[in-house]
Each structure stands twice: as structure tokens, then as C-alpha cells.
Design a protein around this motif. Sequence first.
Motif, PDB file in Angstrom:
ATOM      1  N   SER A 289       0.823  -1.215   0.000  1.00 16.22           N
ATOM      2  CA  SER A 289       0.000   0.000   0.000  1.00 16.22           C
ATOM      3  C   SER A 289       0.853   1.259   0.000  1.00 16.22           C
ATOM      4  N   ASP A 290       0.226   2.358  -0.472  1.00 17.42           N
ATOM      5  CA  ASP A 290       0.899   3.667  -0.435  1.00 17.42           C
ATOM      6  C   ASP A 290       1.119   4.119   1.003  1.00 17.42           C
ATOM      7  N   GLY A 291       0.181   3.744   1.867  1.00 17.71           N
ATOM      8  CA  GLY A 291       0.321   4.132   3.265  1.00 17.71           C
ATOM      9  C   GLY A 291       1.577   3.549   3.903  1.00 17.71           C
ATOM     10  N   PHE A 292       1.867   2.293   3.589  1.00 12.97           N
ATOM     11  CA  PHE A 292       3.077   1.676   4.138  1.00 12.97           C
ATOM     12  C   PHE A 292       4.322   2.386   3.596  1.00 12.97           C
ATOM     13  N   LYS A 293       4.304   2.696   2.300  1.00 18.46           N
ATOM     14  CA  LYS A 293       5.462   3.381   1.709  1.00 18.46           C
ATOM     15  C   LYS A 293       5.676   4.739   2.355  1.00 18.46           C
ATOM     16  N   ASN A 294       4.605   5.509   2.488  1.00 13.77           N
ATOM     17  CA  ASN A 294       4.737   6.842   3.077  1.00 13.77           C
ATOM     18  C   ASN A 294       5.225   6.762   4.525  1.00 13.77           C
ATOM     19  N   GLY A 295       4.671   5.799   5.268  1.00 12.27           N
ATOM     20  CA  GLY A 295       5.089   5.641   6.654  1.00 12.27           C
ATOM     21  C   GLY A 295       6.541   5.213   6.776  1.00 12.27           C
ATOM     22  N   PHE A 296       6.970   4.331   5.903  1.00 11.92           N
ATOM     23  CA  PHE A 296       8.340   3.850   5.960  1.00 11.92           C
ATOM     24  C   PHE A 296       9.331   4.963   5.615  1.00 11.92           C
ATOM     25  N   LEU A 297       9.006   5.727   4.575  1.00 11.61           N
ATOM     26  CA  LEU A 297       9.916   6.804   4.188  1.00 11.61           C
ATOM     27  C   LEU A 297       9.941   7.913   5.230  1.00 11.61           C
ATOM     28  N   GLN A 298       8.836   8.097   5.953  1.00  8.81           N
ATOM     29  CA  GLN A 298       8.826   9.039   7.063  1.00  8.81           C
ATOM     30  C   GLN A 298       9.727   8.534   8.190  1.00  8.81           C
ATOM     31  N   TRP A 299       9.634   7.244   8.493  1.00 12.91           N
ATOM     32  CA  TRP A 299      10.522   6.618   9.480  1.00 12.91           C
ATOM     33  C   TRP A 299      11.979   6.815   9.088  1.00 12.91           C
ATOM     34  N   SER A 300      12.250   6.708   7.802  1.00 13.56           N
ATOM     35  CA  SER A 300      13.629   6.791   7.313  1.00 13.56           C
ATOM     36  C   SER A 300      14.270   8.151   7.589  1.00 13.56           C
ATOM     37  N   LYS A 301      13.462   9.207   7.650  1.00 13.22           N
ATOM     38  CA  LYS A 301      14.025  10.541   7.901  1.00 13.22           C
ATOM     39  C   LYS A 301      14.763  10.588   9.231  1.00 13.22           C
ATOM     40  N   THR A 302      14.236   9.849  10.220  1.00 17.30           N
ATOM     41  CA  THR A 302      14.885   9.800  11.536  1.00 17.30           C
ATOM     42  C   THR A 302      15.913   8.685  11.623  1.00 17.30           C
ATOM     43  N   TRP A 303      15.580   7.524  11.055  1.00 13.26           N
ATOM     44  CA  TRP A 303      16.335   6.334  11.395  1.00 13.26           C
ATOM     45  C   TRP A 303      17.298   5.820  10.334  1.00 13.26           C
ATOM     46  N   SER A 304      17.260   6.338   9.125  1.00 14.92           N
ATOM     47  CA  SER A 304      18.217   5.867   8.111  1.00 14.92           C
ATOM     48  C   SER A 304      19.669   6.074   8.527  1.00 14.92           C
ATOM     49  N   PRO A 305      20.024   7.246   9.103  1.00 14.74           N
ATOM     50  CA  PRO A 305      21.414   7.414   9.539  1.00 14.74           C
ATOM     51  C   PRO A 305      21.823   6.372  10.590  1.00 14.74           C
ATOM     52  N   VAL A 306      20.886   6.041  11.480  1.00 16.43           N
ATOM     53  CA  VAL A 306      21.181   5.035  12.501  1.00 16.43           C
ATOM     54  C   VAL A 306      21.352   3.664  11.852  1.00 16.43           C
ATOM     55  N   TRP A 307      20.464   3.342  10.901  1.00 21.04           N
ATOM     56  CA  TRP A 307      20.555   2.023  10.272  1.00 21.04           C
ATOM     57  C   TRP A 307      21.823   1.889   9.435  1.00 21.04           C
ATOM     58  N   ASN A 308      22.289   2.972   8.900  1.00 20.27           N
ATOM     59  CA  ASN A 308      23.561   2.916   8.181  1.00 20.27           C
ATOM     60  C   ASN A 308      24.701   2.560   9.132  1.00 20.27           C
ATOM     61  N   GLU A 309      24.613   3.022  10.387  1.00 19.45           N
ATOM     62  CA  GLU A 309      25.579   2.597  11.405  1.00 19.45           C
ATOM     63  C   GLU A 309      25.440   1.106  11.688  1.00 19.45           C
ATOM     64  N   VAL A 310      24.196   0.651  11.770  1.00 15.60           N
ATOM     65  CA  VAL A 310      23.927  -0.761  12.045  1.00 15.60           C
ATOM     66  C   VAL A 310      24.520  -1.648  10.949  1.00 15.60           C
ATOM     67  N   MET A 311      24.453  -1.174   9.726  1.00 16.80           N
ATOM     68  CA  MET A 311      24.964  -1.968   8.595  1.00 16.80           C
ATOM     69  C   MET A 311      26.465  -2.196   8.688  1.00 16.80           C
ATOM     70  N   ARG A 312      27.145  -1.415   9.524  1.00 14.40           N
ATOM     71  CA  ARG A 312      28.589  -1.602   9.675  1.00 14.40           C
ATOM     72  C   ARG A 312      28.944  -2.536  10.834  1.00 14.40           C
ATOM     73  N   ILE A 313      27.956  -2.997  11.562  1.00 19.65           N
ATOM     74  CA  ILE A 313      28.205  -3.891  12.690  1.00 19.65           C
ATOM     75  C   ILE A 313      28.608  -5.273  12.190  1.00 19.65           C
ATOM     76  N   ASP A 314      29.673  -5.814  12.754  1.00 16.76           N
ATOM     77  CA  ASP A 314      30.156  -7.148  12.382  1.00 16.76           C
ATOM     78  C   ASP A 314      30.743  -7.804  13.637  1.00 16.76           C
ATOM     79  N   LEU A 315      29.869  -8.346  14.477  1.00 13.97           N
ATOM     80  CA  LEU A 315      30.289  -8.877  15.777  1.00 13.97           C
ATOM     81  C   LEU A 315      31.323  -9.995  15.697  1.00 13.97           C
ATOM     82  N   PRO A 316      31.285 -10.866  14.694  1.00 14.15           N
ATOM     83  CA  PRO A 316      32.324 -11.912  14.642  1.00 14.15           C
ATOM     84  C   PRO A 316      33.736 -11.341  14.591  1.00 14.15           C
TER      85      PRO A 316
END
Length: 385
Positions: A289-316
Motif C-alpha cells: 500500500s501507499d500508506g506503508f510506503k509513506n510511513g516507511f519513508l517518514q521513518w527513514s528521515k529519523t532512522w536511516s542514519p542510525v541504520w547505516n551505522e547498524v549496517m557496519r556492525i560485524d560482531l564476529p
Amino acid sequence: MVNPASSSARTVNNPAPLEQRSARITALVAGKMPARRQDRYRAGTLRSIMIDPNPTDDQLMIKIRALAALLALFIPFLACKAQGIQDAAQRNAPVAIGKLLAPEIGGIKQLVQITTDDSSKPVLLFLSGGPGSSMMNNADAFTGILKSRFTIVQWDQRDAGKTLKLNPSPDQPSVTQMTKDTHQVITFLTKELGQEKIYLLGSSWGNVLGFQIVRTHPELLHAYFAVNPVVSQAASEQELLQILIKHFQANPLASKELASVSIPLKVDEDMFYLRKWLFYKDGKEFALSDGFKNGFLQWSKTWSPVWNEVMRIDLPKTLKKVDLPIYFFVGKNDIQTSTRITKKYFEDLKAPKKSLFLFENSGHQIHQDEPEKFQNAIINALDTK
């Protein structure tokens, strides 16, 4: 003829004059008699009351006053003893807590919910998934059994749930900042509940914060529960992408959108397409749905920078050894945080005690998919020597 000196007549040798005995009783009642003499005099007075059945009038008056003195001394003692027993019972009685607190954490008010029927039970703090999500409102569904063993604590992190409604974060959230928040919450709980250590549980994203505490402050934890943890997220997202491409190879739109995804993530749409088709694969049709897309992209405004940090995590590579017991909970069907990657990390990780629990009927949300088994596994982990 009976010799008075050898008679069994019940007389007291060299009895004190009545005036002197009366003065002693007065001193006893007034508390002026030396402490070392009080017990001896009480016993003698009681004995004299009991052994003379035919007192004179003056003796009778002395006995009455003596009996009054003894009652005056013993009744407060018994009352104090009874009060002491009652106070001790009250001190040892379980203290139930069910409250929502808003301590200042990281410069803002953050909501912490404490639930227990006995505040002396060990604390179990949940670190919710997300980022930006809350487990607080639905906590009863997956903590009912755990309440028999723990004081349950839910925390709405900055820019999530009730904390977001109370006061949005004035700064862009980051892993570093939210790790500091986590440490402050734990310190607050130890002081609030009078406990030196707590149990910590991370769910999905919550493990990003949890493993940081495991690394830097193991002295604050009895043990750590890693539920569908973030371990090597870039590798996990790459594995997910290949699974989705294969699964949707007959779907032209899915194939087109998934083919455009770049890992490491470059734009918000990369993450959006991964989650859109993952959720749809799991039967969540709202993901189209368009609603899910709009909500997700709104979430991304706050959390994309954080998730980019998460993508660099490599615990092993960065956390090969921990200094406390650790327990992994893995959904067999989880492809959002790769089960294969988590199991390999578990096998290689060095810890004083470790266990892995595999949930056959779960994906990424074990606490929702198998809540009873989830709770019993936590308790069994601690009961197993």
C-alpha cells in the motif's frame, strides 16, 4: 517443739523495712534503679508476691505496688517486642510495583515501565526492536510467565512510543547516544530497585544497544538474552536480498525493485524495497500500500542514519569474547536477521556460559510467534547449570 530457726515457715531473712521496700519500688517504676539490679529485684519482688498467702495490710499494699511496678515495666517491653516483630514482617513483605516513570535520560524524559508483585525479584529489562518501535503496550502477551521470576521493565527509547509523545529527541539519534541512554536506564533501575545487577534482553535492533553494554559494562549484568540479534547486518541484508529475488522471480514488479537495491544501502528506497517484499512474503499485504510506503519513508528521515551505522556492525570481528553468561534465541524461519549467521557466531563466541534456543515455528518475532515457549526458555536457561 519446732525450732523457729529451722522452721520451714516462709519468712524472708532480714526483711527490709516497709518504707525501704516502698522506696525501692518507686525507684524501679521511675527508672532510677541501676540496670544491673532491676532484673534481680523484679524476680525477688515477684517471688515475694507469690509465697506469702497471709500478708499484713502494710505488706498487702507493698505487694500491690510491686505488682503494679512489674506490670508497668513488662507491658511496654512486650508491646515494643510485638511492634518490632510487626515492623520486621513489614520490612520483609513483598513490595508490588506497577508504575510508569519518566526519569531524565540523555537530556530528555524517557518512559520506563516497572511491573512486579515483589520488587526484590531480579530485574529483566527489554530492549525493543526497531529502531523507533515499542514493546510496552503488548508486553503482557509475552511476560505473563516471566513475572513469576522477574521484575519486568519496558523502556520506550528516544523517538519511540510514549517517549516520543512526551518529548521528541532534540538531536538526531545515533548508536553512540542511544548506547549511553541504555547505560543510564540500567543505572537508574539499579538505584530505583536497590539491585547491583540486572538481566538484559535485546530483541532485533535492541541487540545493537545490548551488545554494546555487554562489551563495556558486563559488571552491570547477571546475563544477556540475545533474541534474533543483529550480528553482521550487511551480510544478513545481502542474504535476504538473494532469497527475495529468487522467491519473486516470477513477479515483474518485485524483480524490478529488488534488482535496484544496493548493499551497502545508498538511498532510503533500498531499505524500503527490502522490507516491502520481505513483509509481503510473510503474508502482510499492507506492505504493497501507499500508506506503508509513506510511513516507511517518514521513518527513514529519523532512522536511516542510525541504520547505516547498524549496517557496519560485524560482531564476529569486533566481539569474539564476552565476560558473562549469554543466551541466544533464534527463529528457525528468520531471514531478516539471518539464522545461519547467528548460529555461526554463537558457535565461535567465547563465554563463561552460553546456550542457543532454536524456535521451530518462529520467524523474526519469537515473542509473538511462540510467547509461551519463549518465556519458558528464558527461565529454563537460568535453571540449567
